[in-house]
Write a protein that holds these residues in place. Structure first.
Motif: not given
Lengths: 114, 116
Positions: A41-43, B35, B37, B39, B91, B106-109
């Protein structure tokens, strides 16, 4: 140096208990945000505030509340913790009308609800 | 409503290979910010880049480069000559540029693993 801190960094609690996660920033930012991070789900945004006494619901606000009594702090409260609220929680802050809306993130709090 | 899609859930490449992470966004706003990011395994969120919707110039920072194309609503991220330290979850995020509406979507990464 200005920073944003979260406490505790790790928390284990039981279903049904009230839990409060602290977020404190020394950037003097008006905007503060709470996100939760879950695999797949990401953030996702829980609650946010654009100033003292201002609070707004985000995408996944059910079961959570916040209050903003000063500029520096935005505590997140889980009124009755549920296992579905096991997650990593991030707090962030940004300057109102700041360049590019850049948000500064805290280190995160890992919450486990048993 | 805003939406960010990162279709690549996981990517693995051998060290020194180039890799591109895709990001596609949806917004009705004419002015917005994008953006990226990072992690790392330690868990913190590290800001990499921001882009104003008015500025479609690509950007390069060392081994990192970003390709912003409004025509395809994409903001892709390329790592050249990847290194093990690049292993992380990345992300992509989107924000409106309107005053008083600074929250991020945000996207799900994408989990990137660099194999030594």
């Amino acid at each position: 140096d200005a920073e944003i801190t979260q406490s505790p960094r790790h928390k284990i609690t039981e279903t049904g208990r009230q839990v409060t996660l602290a977020c404190h920033q020394t950037w003097n930012h008006n905007n503060m945000f709470w996100y939760r991070q879950d695999l797949g789900h990401g953030l996702r945004l829980i609650h946010y505030s654009y100033g003292v006494q201002d609070t707004n619901k985000g995408e996944v606000s059910d079961g959570y509340s916040v209050s903003r009594s000063n500029t520096e702090d935005l505590p997140l409260t889980l009124e009755s913790a549920a296992s579905s609220q096991t997650s990593v929680y991030f707090c962030a802050s940004s300057e109102t009308g700041g360049l590019y809306n850049e948000q500064f993130f805290g280190p995160g709090t890992r919450l486990t609800v048993l | 409503a805003q939406k960010v899609t990162q279709a690549q859930t996981e990517i693995s490449v051998v060290e020194k290979e180039d890799v591109t992470l895709d990001c596609v966004y949806e917004t009705r706003d004419t002015t917005y910010y994008l953006f990226w990011y990072k992690q790392p395994p330690s868990g913190e969120l590290v800001f990499l880049i921001r882009r104003n919707s008015f500025d479609e110039q690509n950007e390069i920072s060392g081994r990192y480069s970003w390709n912003f194309q409004k025509s395809t609503s994409s903001f892709n991220f390329t790592i050249t000559a990847s290194q093990v330290v690049d292993s992380a979850v990345y992300f992509c995020a989107l924000s409106e540029a309107n005053f008083g509406n600074e929250k991020l979507t945000f996207g799900t990464g994408t989990r990137l693993t660099i194999i030594p």
